[in-house]
Motif scaffolding. Sequence first.
Motif, PDB file in Angstrom:
ATOM      1  N   LYS A   1      99.547  78.820  35.150  1.00 31.40           N
ATOM      2  CA  LYS A   1     100.079  79.571  36.062  1.00 31.40           C
ATOM      3  C   LYS A   1     100.578  80.830  35.197  1.00 31.40           C
ATOM      4  O   LYS A   1     101.248  81.484  35.935  1.00 31.40           O
ATOM      5  N   PHE A   2     100.569  80.984  34.068  1.00 31.81           N
ATOM      6  CA  PHE A   2     101.238  82.002  33.306  1.00 31.81           C
ATOM      7  C   PHE A   2     100.241  83.078  32.694  1.00 31.81           C
ATOM      8  O   PHE A   2      99.212  82.919  32.652  1.00 31.81           O
ATOM      9  N   HIS A   3     101.065  84.070  32.443  1.00 32.10           N
ATOM     10  CA  HIS A   3     100.031  85.286  31.903  1.00 32.10           C
ATOM     11  C   HIS A   3      99.589  84.727  30.504  1.00 32.10           C
ATOM     12  O   HIS A   3     100.138  83.909  29.868  1.00 32.10           O
ATOM     13  N   ALA A   4      98.658  85.312  30.098  1.00 25.19           N
ATOM     14  CA  ALA A   4      97.882  85.027  28.917  1.00 25.19           C
ATOM     15  C   ALA A   4      98.567  85.069  27.443  1.00 25.19           C
ATOM     16  O   ALA A   4      98.489  84.447  26.544  1.00 25.19           O
ATOM     17  N   ASP A   5      99.680  86.082  27.582  1.00 31.09           N
ATOM     18  CA  ASP A   5     100.868  86.238  26.369  1.00 31.09           C
ATOM     19  C   ASP A   5     101.641  85.117  26.397  1.00 31.09           C
ATOM     20  O   ASP A   5     102.111  84.830  25.251  1.00 31.09           O
ATOM     21  N   VAL A   6     101.720  84.032  27.455  1.00 30.89           N
ATOM     22  CA  VAL A   6     102.827  83.178  27.232  1.00 30.89           C
ATOM     23  C   VAL A   6     102.215  82.014  26.557  1.00 30.89           C
ATOM     24  O   VAL A   6     101.029  81.373  27.080  1.00 30.89           O
ATOM     25  N   SER A   7     102.699  81.578  25.512  1.00 30.21           N
ATOM     26  CA  SER A   7     102.386  80.365  24.828  1.00 30.21           C
ATOM     27  C   SER A   7     103.301  80.212  23.696  1.00 30.21           C
ATOM     28  O   SER A   7     104.300  80.876  23.527  1.00 30.21           O
ATOM     29  N   GLY A   8     103.152  79.249  22.789  1.00 25.96           N
ATOM     30  CA  GLY A   8     103.922  79.086  21.790  1.00 25.96           C
ATOM     31  C   GLY A   8     103.672  80.048  20.658  1.00 25.96           C
ATOM     32  O   GLY A   8     102.648  80.640  20.627  1.00 25.96           O
ATOM     33  N   ARG A   9     104.621  80.118  19.709  1.00 21.31           N
ATOM     34  CA  ARG A   9     104.292  81.017  18.523  1.00 21.31           C
ATOM     35  C   ARG A   9     105.000  80.487  17.327  1.00 21.31           C
ATOM     36  O   ARG A   9     105.964  79.721  17.158  1.00 21.31           O
ATOM     37  N   SER A  10     104.131  80.447  16.255  1.00 21.65           N
ATOM     38  CA  SER A  10     104.676  79.916  15.035  1.00 21.65           C
ATOM     39  C   SER A  10     104.683  81.098  14.013  1.00 21.65           C
ATOM     40  O   SER A  10     103.733  82.097  13.902  1.00 21.65           O
ATOM     41  N   PHE A  11     105.710  81.169  13.011  1.00 24.94           N
ATOM     42  CA  PHE A  11     105.858  82.326  12.257  1.00 24.94           C
ATOM     43  C   PHE A  11     106.878  82.011  11.193  1.00 24.94           C
ATOM     44  O   PHE A  11     107.326  81.149  11.083  1.00 24.94           O
ATOM     45  N   HIS A  12     106.988  83.027  10.395  1.00 26.56           N
ATOM     46  CA  HIS A  12     107.945  82.917   9.276  1.00 26.56           C
ATOM     47  C   HIS A  12     109.347  83.450   9.975  1.00 26.56           C
ATOM     48  O   HIS A  12     109.415  84.303  10.351  1.00 26.56           O
ATOM     49  N   ASN A  13     110.137  82.183   9.819  1.00 28.87           N
ATOM     50  CA  ASN A  13     111.421  82.260  10.573  1.00 28.87           C
ATOM     51  C   ASN A  13     112.377  83.670  10.045  1.00 28.87           C
ATOM     52  O   ASN A  13     112.848  84.269  11.090  1.00 28.87           O
ATOM     53  N   GLY A  14     112.138  83.912   8.973  1.00 25.65           N
ATOM     54  CA  GLY A  14     112.860  85.021   8.462  1.00 25.65           C
ATOM     55  C   GLY A  14     112.560  86.413   9.046  1.00 25.65           C
ATOM     56  O   GLY A  14     113.336  87.542   9.484  1.00 25.65           O
ATOM     57  N   ARG A  15     111.235  86.459   9.123  1.00 26.04           N
ATOM     58  CA  ARG A  15     110.862  88.021   9.844  1.00 26.04           C
ATOM     59  C   ARG A  15     111.183  87.856  11.239  1.00 26.04           C
ATOM     60  O   ARG A  15     111.704  89.198  11.803  1.00 26.04           O
ATOM     61  N   PHE A  16     111.295  86.451  12.101  1.00 26.59           N
ATOM     62  CA  PHE A  16     111.683  86.852  13.377  1.00 26.59           C
ATOM     63  C   PHE A  16     113.233  87.108  13.480  1.00 26.59           C
ATOM     64  O   PHE A  16     113.688  87.945  14.349  1.00 26.59           O
ATOM     65  N   ILE A  17     114.014  86.473  12.573  1.00 32.04           N
ATOM     66  CA  ILE A  17     115.256  86.681  12.660  1.00 32.04           C
ATOM     67  C   ILE A  17     115.668  88.169  12.393  1.00 32.04           C
ATOM     68  O   ILE A  17     116.547  88.825  13.168  1.00 32.04           O
ATOM     69  N   GLN A  18     115.012  88.911  11.402  1.00 30.82           N
ATOM     70  CA  GLN A  18     115.179  90.091  11.061  1.00 30.82           C
ATOM     71  C   GLN A  18     114.877  91.039  12.220  1.00 30.82           C
ATOM     72  O   GLN A  18     115.615  92.069  12.394  1.00 30.82           O
ATOM     73  N   ARG A  19     113.822  90.860  12.844  1.00 28.08           N
ATOM     74  CA  ARG A  19     113.431  91.660  14.094  1.00 28.08           C
ATOM     75  C   ARG A  19     114.539  91.629  15.206  1.00 28.08           C
ATOM     76  O   ARG A  19     114.817  92.530  15.769  1.00 28.08           O
ATOM     77  N   MET A  20     115.020  90.311  15.533  1.00 26.16           N
ATOM     78  CA  MET A  20     116.160  90.384  16.113  1.00 26.16           C
ATOM     79  C   MET A  20     117.408  91.012  15.969  1.00 26.16           C
ATOM     80  O   MET A  20     118.077  91.488  16.944  1.00 26.16           O
ATOM     81  N   ARG A  21     117.643  90.927  14.517  1.00 26.96           N
ATOM     82  CA  ARG A  21     119.047  91.675  14.195  1.00 26.96           C
ATOM     83  C   ARG A  21     118.808  93.359  14.516  1.00 26.96           C
ATOM     84  O   ARG A  21     119.694  93.869  14.742  1.00 26.96           O
ATOM     85  N   GLU A  22     117.420  93.692  14.178  1.00 21.51           N
ATOM     86  CA  GLU A  22     117.197  95.175  14.123  1.00 21.51           C
ATOM     87  C   GLU A  22     117.610  95.603  15.503  1.00 21.51           C
ATOM     88  O   GLU A  22     117.910  96.490  16.232  1.00 21.51           O
ATOM     89  N   LYS A  23     116.751  94.728  16.368  1.00 25.80           N
ATOM     90  CA  LYS A  23     116.707  94.904  18.004  1.00 25.80           C
ATOM     91  C   LYS A  23     118.202  95.026  18.478  1.00 25.80           C
ATOM     92  O   LYS A  23     118.596  96.106  19.060  1.00 25.80           O
ATOM     93  N   ALA A  24     119.053  94.194  18.159  1.00 26.90           N
ATOM     94  CA  ALA A  24     120.528  94.183  18.367  1.00 26.90           C
ATOM     95  C   ALA A  24     121.330  95.284  17.988  1.00 26.90           C
ATOM     96  O   ALA A  24     121.930  96.104  18.555  1.00 26.90           O
TER      97      ALA A  24
END
Length: 265
Positions: free
Chosen positions: A143-166
């Motif tokens: 029932k969700f859009h195709a973009d909705v799924s789990g994601r696996s990644f390097h945690n450090g890259r994810f954290i850095q993106r969130m910091r930059e966004k904030a």
Amino acid sequence: MDHYIAGTLIAAVFLLLFVVRRNDSKKPRKVSTTYKTQNDVFRSSVNAGKNGSPTDVIIVGAGVAGAALAHTLGKDGRRVHVIERDVTEPDRIVGELLQPGGYLKLVELGLEDCVEEIDAQQVLGYALFKDGKSTRLSYPLEKFHADVSGRSFHNGRFIQRMREKAASLPNVRLEQGTVTSLLEENGTIKGVQYKTKDGQEPRAYAPLTIVCDGCFSNLRRSLCKPKQILHPSYSIQSVVQRFDAWLMYLVRRYLPSVMVKWPII
């Protein structure tokens, strides 16, 4: 389990928002500031409010919870001061799997683009293996859009993106420093004392201080009861280029426990 951490922390941000939404403040003046680290540059503006107080909320720690909360409060017009021990990209194995529910929370917070440009891999479910048998468990995403799924990644890259966004918000200040103590007066936390990268030990004050610096926080003993902090369970994680049958045998032979593996690049 560790792979639920990212989604759980993002969801916890909503519980904190109720506390701060009750305090309204007037528009402040802005003072531009640039923060440089070894690998990154964060630019933000500090809003100077009434009586010279520049901050509505102090956030200790800029991990998943701290960065997401800073961005959400900043969008809400709050003047946020984030103090993070190390603003360079983290390099450790933790929180590499974001469940679909966690991704939906990112969408609610306007942070879904933080899983872009970090080589994140879509995860659509699990494959279970035991005693020579196997089965697949897919996430119920019909029932969700195709973009909705789990994601696996390097945690450090994810954290850095969130910091930059904030830190891109004009009223969010991200600063590198180690918080050494909470400043308390008549049973109320008034702010924090912290040590900067160049050895100075200033104090920061705000009506609300939120500690988000992880399970090994040096502030937990002053906040928790009982004082003794227990860590009853542990996990062993590693990054391997090829997961061959011999490695599967070693894991099952010497680590008789649940094993979860997912792709990262």
